[in-house]
Design a protein around this motif. Sequence first.
Motif: not given
Length: 124
Positions: A26-33
């Motif tokens: 989930r945090e990786l998705v936020l990093v991408c955003y």
Amino acid sequence: MHAPRNPGQAYRRIEFDARVAGASPRELVLVCYDQLGEALGRAVRANQRGDNQGKSEALTRALSAIAALQMGIDPGAPLSVALRQFYAGARQTLLGTVLNFDADALTRLGGDVAEVRHALAGGD
């Protein structure tokens, strides 16, 4: 891998690597955003300065972030179809901007990215 051109770039790279290394999915998705939103802003600012190389690098970074987000879609997730459509539209906006730069379109996309990121983060 290319060596960073300045200390600020080196610091940002180390900070990014550390953030990714300890991140949950989930945090990786936020990093991408985060990367996508920052890249869109950098592209607009580089264009204002007449910095074509900076603009190109920022657009490339934004396209990479979208590609990572597209690859990470869980096909079974309830929002997978909506996310696919959102990412495809974002990608199309970016590709159109490569040939005919449109700061307003990138600014609107940046707002959409921030809104989706905020929702995914649970409003934090």
